[in-house]
Design a protein around this motif. Structure first.
Motif, mmCIF file in Angstrom:
data_model
loop_
_atom_site.group_PDB
_atom_site.id
_atom_site.type_symbol
_atom_site.label_atom_id
_atom_site.label_comp_id
_atom_site.label_asym_id
_atom_site.label_seq_id
_atom_site.Cartn_x
_atom_site.Cartn_y
_atom_site.Cartn_z
ATOM 1 N N PRO B 330 5.650 -0.492 3.804
ATOM 2 C CA PRO B 330 5.482 -1.829 3.208
ATOM 3 C C PRO B 330 5.412 -2.940 4.254
ATOM 4 C CG PRO B 330 7.228 -0.646 2.099
ATOM 5 C CD PRO B 330 6.847 0.178 3.276
ATOM 6 N N MET B 331 6.007 -2.726 5.430
ATOM 7 C CA MET B 331 5.947 -3.754 6.477
ATOM 8 C C MET B 331 4.688 -3.582 7.320
ATOM 9 S SD MET B 331 9.877 -3.664 7.589
ATOM 10 C CE MET B 331 11.124 -3.620 6.329
ATOM 11 N N ILE B 332 4.178 -2.356 7.430
ATOM 12 C CA ILE B 332 2.970 -2.116 8.229
ATOM 13 C C ILE B 332 1.752 -2.684 7.514
ATOM 14 C CG2 ILE B 332 1.441 -0.297 9.095
ATOM 15 C CD1 ILE B 332 3.980 1.414 9.506
ATOM 16 N N ASP B 333 1.660 -2.388 6.207
ATOM 17 C CA ASP B 333 0.504 -2.841 5.443
ATOM 18 C C ASP B 333 0.832 -4.178 4.792
ATOM 19 O OD1 ASP B 333 -1.653 -3.221 3.889
ATOM 20 O OD2 ASP B 333 -1.580 -1.281 2.874
ATOM 21 N N LYS B 334 0.217 -5.248 5.303
ATOM 22 C CA LYS B 334 0.559 -6.587 4.813
ATOM 23 C C LYS B 334 -0.476 -7.145 3.845
ATOM 24 C CE LYS B 334 4.550 -7.837 6.278
ATOM 25 N NZ LYS B 334 5.571 -8.089 5.262
ATOM 26 N N SER B 335 -1.481 -6.352 3.485
ATOM 27 C CA SER B 335 -2.525 -6.865 2.601
ATOM 28 C C SER B 335 -1.950 -7.132 1.201
ATOM 29 C CB SER B 335 -3.642 -5.837 2.500
ATOM 30 O OG SER B 335 -4.483 -6.157 1.437
ATOM 31 N N PRO B 336 -2.315 -8.285 0.594
ATOM 32 C CA PRO B 336 -1.787 -8.555 -0.750
ATOM 33 C C PRO B 336 -2.443 -7.694 -1.829
ATOM 34 C CG PRO B 336 -3.231 -10.311 -0.047
ATOM 35 C CD PRO B 336 -3.138 -9.375 1.096
ATOM 36 N N THR B 337 -3.623 -7.110 -1.513
ATOM 37 C CA THR B 337 -4.270 -6.231 -2.487
ATOM 38 C C THR B 337 -3.615 -4.854 -2.416
ATOM 39 O OG1 THR B 337 -6.291 -7.382 -1.927
ATOM 40 C CG2 THR B 337 -6.511 -5.422 -3.271
#
Lengths: 96, 423
Positions: B330-337
């Motif tokens: 969850p911290m690596i992938d910061k995309s809101p989609t």
């Protein structure tokens, strides 16, 4: 409900049966044991269990397929009249 | 004047009390049923969820089977260096249906790993790890790590030649950890008290972790019920796009649970020795050539990762890296989609990852399908893909352009059909 009670009784007898065994034999553990007999029992039980679970799976699948059709019917076309279900249903709209 | 018996009054009072207690008990029963009905059967489920959403139910049932068979095995198992292997043979050969429980315990853990890869893959692809479900993801990642450790400890416990080999690898890996390795080695194995307590220490850890996993799974389920299920579109769907869990999703769960039980039955009854090393049936004192050891099939992907690494240290580091990176997803992938459906680049990355994890899985099976050199380069490639996946996700999630997200399933279908209508 009756079937469930019968199944529960069989299960309890099965559990009691597990407790019934010889003590740990440290010297020659494989002495009083027939491998061939165990294999035969395993295969017979296996065929019964696999047939039972397959039948169970077919029943679940039939139920799901029926429900799936109903759920799709109920939800899929609400508030859009003639909502297209596939490419074939699309109206021909020219771009000019 | 009529005479009133005082004992009659007492009797009536006691009767009333009894009735009150019975009513209260009935009310409690009713409330438990209501709780289950509201929280489980009537839980709202998005109506566009697919088969992968039923994997959790199958995992839960498999976990229950593992716990139950584990409790039965623990009635007969003796955690002692001299008695462990004879007690395992006793379970297999003399205890009534002991073979059934032992086999179910071994192959159940194999199936759990298979289902876990699919469960995790689904969460990565559809972005189920993002808020508001990040807590569910952290718990799930913790459960994954604990299941890995627990199953590894379980492999050692039978104290066969294979168990001793696995113990050696475990003991060496503990030593390899920088700074705290020796301390951990002493704490976990109890070697400062001589050689004998090591098996009982590992057995205790195996049992404690098993119950810890169950406890965490409880929280995993509670949190997913608080935040609600994700769906393939990854958007918060309106109420009209939800249906109750029972009967539609329930029947689908039933199919998957039955299918996993069927697979388990096929392994347990018809192929009990599937992918099992013969070294499992030899006493720890028997010297076995190194080629004859093979890890259980649930570790297939990890074994290939170890093999693909340039040296064992890098192999262990890559497994550790995988666990840590998964935990912090969850911290690596910061995309809101959330969903990969609306993220083309992320979708390609996910597909690459899934294909290569599949390659790692298949490469460890004891079947010679392709040339050894080709096989090695395939797993080396997969190993590199796993290392690069997480940094690439971190980069593209910050760079990619955002698409317009639909507000409901209906809007998504409209968008989809409009796109198709364009020349």
């Amino acid at each position: 409900m009756k079937l469930q009670k019968v199944m529960a009784c069989i299960f309890i007898i099965f559990l009691l049966n597990i407790a019934n065994a010889a003590p740990v034999n440290t010297e020659q553990p494989q002495q009083s044991f027939d491998l061939q007999q165990q294999h035969e029992l395993r295969k017979k039980l296996g065929i019964i269990v696999v047939i039972y679970l397959s039948a169970q799976g077919i029943i679940w699948s039939l139920w799901f397929l029926r429900l799936n059709r109903l759920v799709l019917k109920r939800y899929d076309r609400y508030d859009i009249p003639n909502f297209p279900k596939s490419k074939k249903d699309l109206p021909n709209v020219s771009n000019d | 004047m009529t005479y009133e018996d005082p004992s009659r009054k007492l009797f009536e009072k006691a009767q009333k009390e009894q009735e009150y207690l019975e009513k209260k008990w009935a009310g409690q029963q009713r409330s438990v049923w209501l709780f289950l009905k509201n929280q489980w059967l009537h839980a709202p489920i998005p109506r566009n969820v697919n088969w992968l959403w039923s994997m959790g139910s199958a995992l839960f049932i498999l976990l229950v089977i593992l716990l139950f068979s584990g409790v039965i095995l623990s009635l007969w198992y003796v955690a002692d260096q001299n008695l462990a292997f004879p007690s395992v043979l006793t379970i297999s050969h003399q205890v009534n249906f002991g073979w059934l429980f032992r086999s179910a315990h071994i192959h159940g853990s194999g199936l759990i790993f298979t289902a876990l890869w699919l469960h995790i893959g689904r969460s990565i692809y559809y972005g189920s790890f993002k808020p508001p479900r990040d807590m569910v993801w952290y718990l799930g990642a913790g459960i994954f790590i604990l299941i890995f450790i627990t199953s590894y400890l379980g492999q050692i416990l039978n104290w066969s030649a294979q168990g001793l080999y696995a113990y050696g690898v475990f003991s060496d890996s503990l030593h390899q950890i920088p700074f705290v390795g020796d301390l951990l080695h002493q704490l976990v194995l109890g070697v400062q008290y001589g050689a004998s307590p090591r098996l009982s220490h590992l057995y205790a850890l195996h049992a404690i972790f098993a119950f810890l996993i169950f406890w965490l799974v409880g929280f995993h389920i509670i949190f997913i019920h608080i935040s609600g299920s994700n769906n393939p579109l990854g958007v918060a769907l309106p109420k009209k796009d939800h249906t109750r869990l029972y009967p539609w999703a329930f029947s689908r769960d039933g199919i998957l649970v039955t299918f996993s039980l069927l697979l388990l039955a096929i392994f347990v009854f018809l192929f009990p020795e599937f992918a099992q090393s013969p070294a499992n049936w030899l006493d720890a004192s028997v010297k076995v050539p190194v080629m004859d050891y093979s890890n259980p099939w649930y570790f297939a992907a990890f074994v290939s990762m170890m093999e693909a690494a340039p040296n064992p240290r890098w192999g262990a580091a890559s497994i550790l890296y995988l666990f840590i990176a998964l935990f912090f997803m969850p911290m690596i992938d910061k995309s809101p989609t959330r969903s990969a459906v609306f993220r083309p680049l992320y979708r390609i990355l996910c597909m690459l990852l899934f294909i290569h994890v599949g390659i790692l899985w298949l490469a460890a099976l004891p079947v010679d399908l392709i040339h050894e050199g080709v096989r090695f380069w395939l797993i080396r490639q997969a190993w590199i893909v796993i290392w690069l996946f997480f940094p690439f996700v971190a980069i593209i999630s910050r760079l990619e352009s955002r698409q317009d997200l639909p507000s409901s399933i209906e809007m998504y279908r409209r968008q989809y059909f409009q796109k198709k209508r364009r020349p």
